[in-house]
Scaffold this motif. Structure first.
Motif, PDB file in Angstrom:
ATOM      1  N   ILE A 222       0.847  -1.186   0.000  1.00  0.00           N
ATOM      2  CA  ILE A 222       0.000   0.000   0.000  1.00  0.00           C
ATOM      3  C   ILE A 222       0.887   1.242   0.000  1.00  0.00           C
ATOM      4  O   ILE A 222       1.768   1.389   0.849  1.00  0.00           O
ATOM      5  N   VAL A 223       0.655   2.116  -0.966  1.00  0.00           N
ATOM      6  CA  VAL A 223       1.392   3.372  -1.090  1.00  0.00           C
ATOM      7  C   VAL A 223       0.440   4.506  -0.724  1.00  0.00           C
ATOM      8  O   VAL A 223      -0.624   4.649  -1.336  1.00  0.00           O
ATOM      9  N   VAL A 224       0.812   5.308   0.263  1.00  0.00           N
ATOM     10  CA  VAL A 224      -0.105   6.300   0.833  1.00  0.00           C
ATOM     11  C   VAL A 224       0.468   7.708   0.703  1.00  0.00           C
ATOM     12  O   VAL A 224       1.632   7.951   1.029  1.00  0.00           O
ATOM     13  N   ALA A 225      -0.364   8.632   0.239  1.00  0.00           N
ATOM     14  CA  ALA A 225      -0.072  10.069   0.288  1.00  0.00           C
ATOM     15  C   ALA A 225      -1.385  10.753   0.646  1.00  0.00           C
ATOM     16  O   ALA A 225      -2.287  10.834  -0.184  1.00  0.00           O
ATOM     17  N   THR A 226      -1.516  11.213   1.876  1.00  0.00           N
ATOM     18  CA  THR A 226      -2.783  11.759   2.350  1.00  0.00           C
ATOM     19  C   THR A 226      -2.995  13.187   1.840  1.00  0.00           C
ATOM     20  O   THR A 226      -2.084  13.824   1.306  1.00  0.00           O
ATOM     21  N   SER A 227      -4.209  13.675   2.044  1.00  0.00           N
ATOM     22  CA  SER A 227      -4.610  14.956   1.460  1.00  0.00           C
ATOM     23  C   SER A 227      -3.834  16.140   2.018  1.00  0.00           C
ATOM     24  O   SER A 227      -3.768  17.196   1.373  1.00  0.00           O
ATOM     25  N   ASP A 228      -3.257  16.010   3.225  1.00  0.00           N
ATOM     26  CA  ASP A 228      -2.536  17.123   3.829  1.00  0.00           C
ATOM     27  C   ASP A 228      -1.079  17.187   3.384  1.00  0.00           C
ATOM     28  O   ASP A 228      -0.377  18.141   3.720  1.00  0.00           O
ATOM     29  N   GLN A 229      -0.625  16.218   2.623  1.00  0.00           N
ATOM     30  CA  GLN A 229       0.766  16.196   2.179  1.00  0.00           C
ATOM     31  C   GLN A 229       0.933  17.035   0.912  1.00  0.00           C
ATOM     32  O   GLN A 229      -0.040  17.317   0.213  1.00  0.00           O
ATOM     33  N   PRO A 230       2.172  17.447   0.607  1.00  0.00           N
ATOM     34  CA  PRO A 230       2.389  18.304  -0.569  1.00  0.00           C
ATOM     35  C   PRO A 230       1.878  17.663  -1.856  1.00  0.00           C
ATOM     36  O   PRO A 230       1.832  16.439  -1.986  1.00  0.00           O
ATOM     37  N   ALA A 231       1.496  18.510  -2.804  1.00  0.00           N
ATOM     38  CA  ALA A 231       0.963  18.026  -4.068  1.00  0.00           C
ATOM     39  C   ALA A 231       1.966  17.122  -4.780  1.00  0.00           C
ATOM     40  O   ALA A 231       1.574  16.157  -5.446  1.00  0.00           O
ATOM     41  N   SER A 232       3.245  17.403  -4.642  1.00  0.00           N
ATOM     42  CA  SER A 232       4.258  16.585  -5.302  1.00  0.00           C
ATOM     43  C   SER A 232       4.225  15.148  -4.806  1.00  0.00           C
ATOM     44  O   SER A 232       4.413  14.203  -5.585  1.00  0.00           O
ATOM     45  N   LEU A 233       3.974  14.949  -3.498  1.00  0.00           N
ATOM     46  CA  LEU A 233       3.896  13.594  -2.958  1.00  0.00           C
ATOM     47  C   LEU A 233       2.616  12.903  -3.409  1.00  0.00           C
ATOM     48  O   LEU A 233       2.612  11.697  -3.667  1.00  0.00           O
ATOM     49  N   ARG A 234       1.504  13.642  -3.505  1.00  0.00           N
ATOM     50  CA  ARG A 234       0.253  13.048  -3.962  1.00  0.00           C
ATOM     51  C   ARG A 234       0.378  12.575  -5.407  1.00  0.00           C
ATOM     52  O   ARG A 234      -0.143  11.522  -5.781  1.00  0.00           O
ATOM     53  N   VAL A 235       1.066  13.347  -6.220  1.00  0.00           N
ATOM     54  CA  VAL A 235       1.310  12.919  -7.602  1.00  0.00           C
ATOM     55  C   VAL A 235       2.235  11.714  -7.624  1.00  0.00           C
ATOM     56  O   VAL A 235       2.003  10.731  -8.331  1.00  0.00           O
ATOM     57  N   GLN A 236       3.288  11.776  -6.813  1.00  0.00           N
ATOM     58  CA  GLN A 236       4.302  10.719  -6.834  1.00  0.00           C
ATOM     59  C   GLN A 236       3.752   9.375  -6.381  1.00  0.00           C
ATOM     60  O   GLN A 236       4.217   8.320  -6.828  1.00  0.00           O
ATOM     61  N   ALA A 237       2.750   9.376  -5.504  1.00  0.00           N
ATOM     62  CA  ALA A 237       2.222   8.112  -4.980  1.00  0.00           C
ATOM     63  C   ALA A 237       1.727   7.207  -6.094  1.00  0.00           C
ATOM     64  O   ALA A 237       1.958   5.987  -6.061  1.00  0.00           O
ATOM     65  N   ALA A 238       1.033   7.766  -7.087  1.00  0.00           N
ATOM     66  CA  ALA A 238       0.512   6.940  -8.182  1.00  0.00           C
ATOM     67  C   ALA A 238       1.650   6.373  -9.023  1.00  0.00           C
ATOM     68  O   ALA A 238       1.608   5.208  -9.445  1.00  0.00           O
ATOM     69  N   TRP A 239       2.677   7.183  -9.278  1.00  0.00           N
ATOM     70  CA  TRP A 239       3.807   6.697 -10.080  1.00  0.00           C
ATOM     71  C   TRP A 239       4.611   5.643  -9.311  1.00  0.00           C
ATOM     72  O   TRP A 239       5.084   4.659  -9.905  1.00  0.00           O
ATOM     73  N   THR A 240       4.765   5.840  -8.006  1.00  0.00           N
ATOM     74  CA  THR A 240       5.493   4.867  -7.196  1.00  0.00           C
ATOM     75  C   THR A 240       4.771   3.532  -7.167  1.00  0.00           C
ATOM     76  O   THR A 240       5.382   2.464  -7.333  1.00  0.00           O
ATOM     77  N   ALA A 241       3.448   3.565  -6.963  1.00  0.00           N
ATOM     78  CA  ALA A 241       2.667   2.321  -6.950  1.00  0.00           C
ATOM     79  C   ALA A 241       2.765   1.613  -8.295  1.00  0.00           C
ATOM     80  O   ALA A 241       2.904   0.384  -8.358  1.00  0.00           O
ATOM     81  N   THR A 242       2.706   2.383  -9.379  1.00  0.00           N
ATOM     82  CA  THR A 242       2.814   1.777 -10.712  1.00  0.00           C
ATOM     83  C   THR A 242       4.192   1.159 -10.923  1.00  0.00           C
ATOM     84  O   THR A 242       4.319   0.067 -11.489  1.00  0.00           O
ATOM     85  N   GLY A 243       5.243   1.851 -10.441  1.00  0.00           N
ATOM     86  CA  GLY A 243       6.591   1.301 -10.569  1.00  0.00           C
ATOM     87  C   GLY A 243       6.760   0.014  -9.780  1.00  0.00           C
ATOM     88  O   GLY A 243       7.405  -0.938 -10.257  1.00  0.00           O
ATOM     89  N   ILE A 244       6.178  -0.063  -8.585  1.00  0.00           N
ATOM     90  CA  ILE A 244       6.240  -1.291  -7.791  1.00  0.00           C
ATOM     91  C   ILE A 244       5.507  -2.419  -8.516  1.00  0.00           C
ATOM     92  O   ILE A 244       5.995  -3.564  -8.593  1.00  0.00           O
ATOM     93  N   ALA A 245       4.320  -2.109  -9.070  1.00  0.00           N
ATOM     94  CA  ALA A 245       3.556  -3.123  -9.802  1.00  0.00           C
ATOM     95  C   ALA A 245       4.322  -3.603 -11.030  1.00  0.00           C
ATOM     96  O   ALA A 245       4.317  -4.801 -11.347  1.00  0.00           O
ATOM     97  N   GLU A 246       5.003  -2.695 -11.710  1.00  0.00           N
ATOM     98  CA  GLU A 246       5.786  -3.081 -12.889  1.00  0.00           C
ATOM     99  C   GLU A 246       6.925  -4.021 -12.522  1.00  0.00           C
ATOM    100  O   GLU A 246       7.214  -4.980 -13.251  1.00  0.00           O
ATOM    101  N   SER A 247       7.583  -3.764 -11.408  1.00  0.00           N
ATOM    102  CA  SER A 247       8.687  -4.635 -11.008  1.00  0.00           C
ATOM    103  C   SER A 247       8.184  -6.038 -10.713  1.00  0.00           C
ATOM    104  O   SER A 247       8.860  -7.034 -11.017  1.00  0.00           O
ATOM    105  N   MET A 248       6.995  -6.144 -10.121  1.00  0.00           N
ATOM    106  CA  MET A 248       6.408  -7.464  -9.863  1.00  0.00           C
ATOM    107  C   MET A 248       5.989  -8.139 -11.159  1.00  0.00           C
ATOM    108  O   MET A 248       6.173  -9.345 -11.329  1.00  0.00           O
TER     109      MET A 248
END
Length: 446
Positions: A222-248
């Protein structure tokens, strides 16, 4: 007895050497514009990660998101705001990398891959880049194998293929997160990756413990970026999750990727882009938002080594399924599942409006009798909806329209098939058998 230190394996060493730069690139803070940091005295490629040394002795990581003239513009990857002109900036990586591996299952990490569940990362993980190109179009085998989701409304009328990408379109409070939890528990997959983008902090633990459950968590990352975190982290969460899924997927696994939600990702990207000076277009969204969405969803799918079956939730504004993000995602994906507020009000769970939903690949995934049974049920549901006003006021007389008579007779059996409790799961064979039995019911007047 002495403890023998554990040495990294050869592959880990080779990857570490490959991503290590022999040079140190430094600059300094020039300006802060709308929360973004402009740096002078250095250059760095888009997506590079830099470290800013603040005057109070702390450090802040930041990602290159654009340029102001020839100066890189960085988006901070933390809530730091105490920037000063002249603060040292160091390039630390050409792209963000996270540690992944089979041992990561059952863990909760942030958008940068750091654990937030109170435990250290396990041994044996390897660094992978989260910003990658999508697989080549000719390297994607056809999707020809149906996958069970455990949700009868989906498995009967919206059959999903292994490696397919679908959107879940819903307004707030219509059961979107509950449906995602059902998919996580019931979908036949080797591993699950869940991105919680812009979620309320309270709902993260609630989703893990109540919706996902212990069994679901065991095979999930589970990759989490909550609503109070910077916009850059909220964007990055989706790319990080996709990168983890790609490695699997590259390791030969069939992965389930759940992203909740794309709308909050788009809002965060809009926030970054507007701060960087990009002009707004439709409903304030910037062109870079619409450029990023296809890059994200095209990375999922099937390859020769494995597959990523992806569900992207879309939080539609004002229950308008034609708003810009929903309309764009519907055109990019292989199908869409629409949740209806009217059905939810009627205690119809899950509140999937099967007449407004579509799986583009269903005709290629099921046998002819099942496809015909699904089409027959759709016609009955559509016939009832067209005449619902007449039926509700008692103006229709039985026997006048044979097709409508059958639709009325099928209404309650159809509801029994298409609804279920959120703790119920059904195999694909059970659902298809129930669909065939429903289609074989005698056509008689109610």
């Amino acid at each position: 007895m002495l403890n023998t230190p554990t040495l990294p394996d050869c592959e880990s060493l080779k990857r570490s050497i490959a991503i290590t730069s022999p040079l140190t690139v430094r600059g300094r803070v020039f300006a802060v514009i709308g929360g973004n940091v402009v740096v002078e005295g250095m250059t760095a490629a888009m997506g590079s990660i830099c470290e800013i040394a603040l005057a109070d002795g702390t450090h802040c990581d930041a990602k290159v998101i654009g340029f102001s003239g020839v100066r890189p513009m960085l988006a901070p990857l933390s809530g730091a705001t105490a920037f000063s002109a002249g603060d040292p900036v160091t390039l630390i990586a050409e792209s963000l990398r996270v540690m992944v591996g089979p041992a990561l299952a059952g863990r909760v990490v942030d958008a940068l891959g750091r654990p937030i569940d109170g435990k250290p990362l396990p041994r044996g993980l390897m660094p992978v880049a989260v910003d990658r190109a999508a697989p080549d179009s000719l390297a994607r085998p056809p999707i020809n194998e149906a996958i069970a989701t455990g949700v009868r409304a989906i498995d009967s009328l919206l059959t999903v293929g292994r490696g397919q990408r679908l959107g879940i379109f819903a307004g707030s409070g219509v059961g979107k997160s509950t449906l995602l939890g059902m998919l996580a528990r019931g979908t036949a997959a080797d591993a699950i990756v869940i991105a919680m983008v812009g979620e309320r902090g309270r709902e993260v633990r609630e989703f893990i413990e109540r919706t996902l459950g212990e069994d679901g968590l065991k095979r999930s990352v589970i990759v989490v970026a909550t609503s109070d975190q910077p916009a850059s982290l909220r964007v990055q969460a989706a790319w990080t999750a996709t990168g983890i899924a790609e490695s699997m997927r590259d390791a030969g696994k069939n992965v389930l990727l759940l992203v909740d939600s794309v709308t909050r990702l788009a809002m965060a990207q809009r926030e970054l882009s507007l701060a960087a000076g990009e002009p707004p277009t439709t409903r304030g969204y910037t062109p870079s938002v619409f450029a990023a969405l296809p890059k994200l969803v095209e990375r999922a799918g099937r390859t020769e080594t494995g597959s990523i079956t992806a569900f992207y939730s879309v939080l539609v504004e004002g229950d308008d399924n034609n708003e810009p993000i929903a309309d764009t995602m519907r055109g990019l994906l292989d199908g869409h599942i629409v949740l209806s507020r009217a059905l939810a009000t009627d205690a119809y769970w899950p509140a999937i409006d099967v007449l407004e939903s579509l799986s583009r690949l269903q005709p290629h995934l099921v046998e002819r009798p099942i496809a015909e049974a699904a089409d027959s049920l759709r016609r009955d549901l559509s016939e009832y909806r067209r005449h619902s006003d007449l039926i509700s006021i008692g103006a229709y007389r039985a026997g006048t329209n044979p097709a409508l008579d059958r639709a009325i007779a099928m209404r309650e059996p159809a509801r029994a098939l298409l609804t279920q409790r959120n703790d119920e799961l059904f195999t694909l064979q059970q659902t298809q058998a129930a669909l065939l039995a429903l289609a074989a019911k005698p056509k008689k007047t109610p």
